[in-house]
Design an enzyme around this catalytic site. Structure first.
Site, PDB file in Angstrom:
ATOM      1  N   ASP A   1      -0.122  16.963  20.119  1.00  0.00           N
ATOM      2  CA  ASP A   1       0.225  18.081  20.852  1.00  0.00           C
ATOM      3  C   ASP A   1       0.670  19.194  20.028  1.00  0.00           C
ATOM      4  OD1 ASP A   1      -0.447  16.638  22.984  1.00  0.00           O
ATOM      5  OD2 ASP A   1       1.616  15.994  23.419  1.00  0.00           O
TER       6      ASP A   1
ATOM      7  N   HIS B   1      -9.400  10.796   1.940  1.00  0.00           N
ATOM      8  CA  HIS B   1      -8.272   9.523   1.687  1.00  0.00           C
ATOM      9  C   HIS B   1      -7.055  10.106   2.503  1.00  0.00           C
ATOM     10  CE1 HIS B   1      -5.713   6.994  -0.447  1.00  0.00           C
ATOM     11  NE2 HIS B   1      -6.596   6.240  -0.397  1.00  0.00           N
TER      12      HIS B   1
ATOM     13  N   HIS C   1       0.644  -1.095  -0.117  1.00  0.00           N
ATOM     14  CA  HIS C   1       0.167   0.065   0.042  1.00  0.00           C
ATOM     15  C   HIS C   1       0.722   1.162   0.063  1.00  0.00           C
ATOM     16  CE1 HIS C   1      -3.320   2.671   2.056  1.00  0.00           C
ATOM     17  NE2 HIS C   1      -3.789   2.112   0.686  1.00  0.00           N
TER      18      HIS C   1
ATOM     19  N   LYS D   1      -4.387  10.408   5.413  1.00  0.00           N
ATOM     20  CA  LYS D   1      -4.026   9.902   6.487  1.00  0.00           C
ATOM     21  C   LYS D   1      -2.933  10.661   7.509  1.00  0.00           C
ATOM     22  CE  LYS D   1      -4.248   6.573   2.778  1.00  0.00           C
ATOM     23  NZ  LYS D   1      -5.549   6.256   3.087  1.00  0.00           N
TER      24      LYS D   1
ATOM     25  N   ASP E   1      16.502  11.866  -8.075  1.00  0.00           N
ATOM     26  CA  ASP E   1      17.851  12.085  -7.745  1.00  0.00           C
ATOM     27  C   ASP E   1      18.104  12.008  -6.323  1.00  0.00           C
ATOM     28  OD1 ASP E   1      18.294  12.683 -10.266  1.00  0.00           O
ATOM     29  OD2 ASP E   1      18.285  14.815 -10.325  1.00  0.00           O
TER      30      ASP E   1
ATOM     31  N   LYS F   1       3.242   4.346  -0.839  1.00  0.00           N
ATOM     32  CA  LYS F   1       3.288   5.506  -1.942  1.00  0.00           C
ATOM     33  C   LYS F   1       4.523   6.411  -1.790  1.00  0.00           C
ATOM     34  CE  LYS F   1      -1.275   4.872  -1.556  1.00  0.00           C
ATOM     35  NZ  LYS F   1      -1.879   4.107  -0.241  1.00  0.00           N
TER      36      LYS F   1
END
Length: 525
Positions: free
Chosen positions: A426, A419, A177, A421, A184, A179
């Site tokens: 704090d 979508h 899952h 996450k 470079d 991404k």
């Protein structure tokens, strides 16, 4: 994410599949030489820009910029790819054969023709009828394409591929899952977005609200090391080992050119994003980046996680477990966004401990009307009332309200879905990554994320989400009669309407969830 559209209801196909002949199988794997991130990049323009923008005398700090708006996030990848001189390493759960996907693939081709080494790693689940496209890209010099945990069945729809691979369900139910996009070995873009139209406000029906982050500095080298672990893992196969076409390299290249020839050139964007910053391309041209510098940690799952037998073994040391440990360091405030939120007994116990310790917890997730995974919503709904009674503040994104507010993107008449996450701890530490707070991320998928010690980045996330939760989401609460209520509010937090049943949702969806949810194991959600 359209996570497993399917995987959640697909267990029902086991009986059907058993009656079908012709289940596919993969050829035996052949050894391939390992390759690693290119380290000699100091002479590249991107490396020089990263160095020029680093804080003097603070080599341990990395630079970060949030990319909350879809066009800015996509164009950042295009800007980096078009300036690549040595390498591009890209890793995605989903890279679609659509307008956005073909744009990025064309940039990878163009970079390879400049002599840039391109390594593209894609999870195989959503590769339905895309083998030819990716194989044709791999026909170019300097390009290699590998697939994570490939399915035996290579053609047809997602559903048919799973049906004819169902004899290996115990293996193919585990997905990558992650991404990650690295150029470079100097800049990266990571977070929640896959590469497909719906993640960049280009889909005609539904579009995702998400969060990515641009990074430079030592954290990028850590991300490159994480990429290498996956690239060289036994769970990965070169595409040529699982899909073959009777085409010469020249024919394959011409075929690829036909695939991507009509793709656009970047996405329209405003002069400044929601945080008041100009495009990444503009800042790279100026050599001056709008970044905050901070210490950061890369959290990444071992790809071998998917091979461990017991759920508890897969959870041990996972990104999910380590992120929960970070969340538990909160002493005053914890602000979470997760499109799929199924805390489970472990999460529930942690919530109770933190609330008893005086921590205020706010969760933003999808409503039933917004989610693309109704069964996951049903899993969350099992815990919702108890969480509310403990004192958690919950907001559920509304497609109707997000369209009306217009603050989270230009949806037009399409459905808005959460979508992103993220977590803010704090007001001084943040998590941004690919991991959902659910059982699938914890034990079935691999994940990656960043923990950044930055009050400035925390403030940016709060700016993006805090105000919008009033105008784009329902406040969920326990009503006077003991039932759950969904409350509409204006920008000041004043109540304008109250719903006693899931709003914007048909009775059919509610009935289907009621019927199916008892039969879906929480681990699959």
């Amino acid at each position: 994410m359209k996570r497993h559209a399917s995987f959640l209801g697909l267990c029902c196909l086991l009986i059907v599949a058993a009656l079908l002949g012709g289940c596919a199988s993969l050829p035996a794997p052949r050894p391939v030489p390992p390759t690693y991130a290119i380290q000699d990049v100091a002479s590249t323009r991107l490396a020089r820009i990263a160095k020029q923008n680093a804080l003097p005398g603070a080599a341990e700090l990395s630079g970060f910029r949030l990319l909350p708006e879809a066009p800015f996030s996509f164009n950042a990848r295009i800007a980096l790819a078009s300036r690549a001189e040595k390498s591009i390493d890209a890793q995605y759960y989903e890279l679609r054969n659509d307008g956005v996907g073909r744009q990025l693939l064309r940039e990878l081709r163009d970079a390879s023709l400049r002599g840039v080494r391109v390594r593209l790693l894609v999870d195989d689940l959503y590769m339905s009828d895309a083998d030819e496209l990716f194989s044709s890209l791999a026909a170019y010099p300097n390009v290699e394409v590998r697939l994570f945990n490939p399915l035996p069945a290579r053609s047809g729809s997602l559903l048919s591929r799973i049906v004819f691979s169902i004899h290996e369900f115990g293996r193919i139910n585990h997905r990558m899952h992650n991404k990650l996009f690295i150029v470079d070995n100097s800049f990266s873009v990571s977070g929640g977005r896959n590469i497909a139209d719906e993640y960049f406000m280009q889909d005609g029906q539904a579009n995702f609200i998400d969060m990515d982050v641009l990074a430079s500095g030592p954290v990028v080298r850590e991300q490159s090391a994480a990429f290498d672990i996956y690239w060289n893992s036994e769970q990965v196969r070169p595409i040529g080992q699982v899909a073959s076409f009777d085409l010469s390299p020249e024919q394959a290249q011409r075929r690829f050119d036909q695939w991507v020839g009509g793709a656009g050139h970047g996405l329209p964007e405003n002069e400044r994003d929601a945080l008041g910053r100009t495009s990444v391309a503009h800042q790279l041209d100026d050599g001056k980046l709008d970044q905050f510098h901070a210490k950061a940690q890369v959290l990444v799952d071992d790809p071998a996680k998917i091979m461990r037998g017991r759920m508890e073994e897969r959870f041990q040391g996972s990104v999910s477990q380590r992120t929960l440990a970070v969340l538990e360091t909160a002493r005053s405030h914890l602000f979470i966004t997760s499109p799929y939120y199924v805390p489970g007994q472990v999460g529930l116990a942690q919530i109770q401990r933190q609330l008893q310790g005086g921590v205020k917890i706010i969760v933003v997730t999808n409503s039933l009307a917004a989610t693309d995974e109704p069964l996951v919503y049903a899993g969350y709904a099992r815990y919702r009332k108890e969480i509310l009674k403990l004192g958690v503040v919950i907001y559920e994104l509304s497609p109707m309200l997000s369209q009306r507010s217009g603050r989270l993107g230009e949806f037009g008449k399409t459905t808005g879905r959460l979508h992103g996450k993220t977590a803010v701890i704090d007001d001084k530490r943040v998590f941004v990554g690919s991991m959902n707070l659910d059982g699938r991320s914890a034990s079935l998928n691999t994940e990656i994320g960043l923990v950044i010690d930055s009050p400035e980045i925390a403030a940016d996330i709060n700016r993006i989400i805090s105000i919008d939760r009033y105008t784009s989401a329902y406040l969920v609460r326990i009503g006077a009669t003991g039932g759950v209520e969904w409350v509409e509010q204006d920008s000041s937090g004043t109540t304008t309407a109250v719903h006693e049943d899931e709003p914007e949702t048909s009775w059919f969806i509610k009935s289907k969830n009621w019927l199916l949810s008892p039969f879906v194991a929480e681990e699959l959600l």
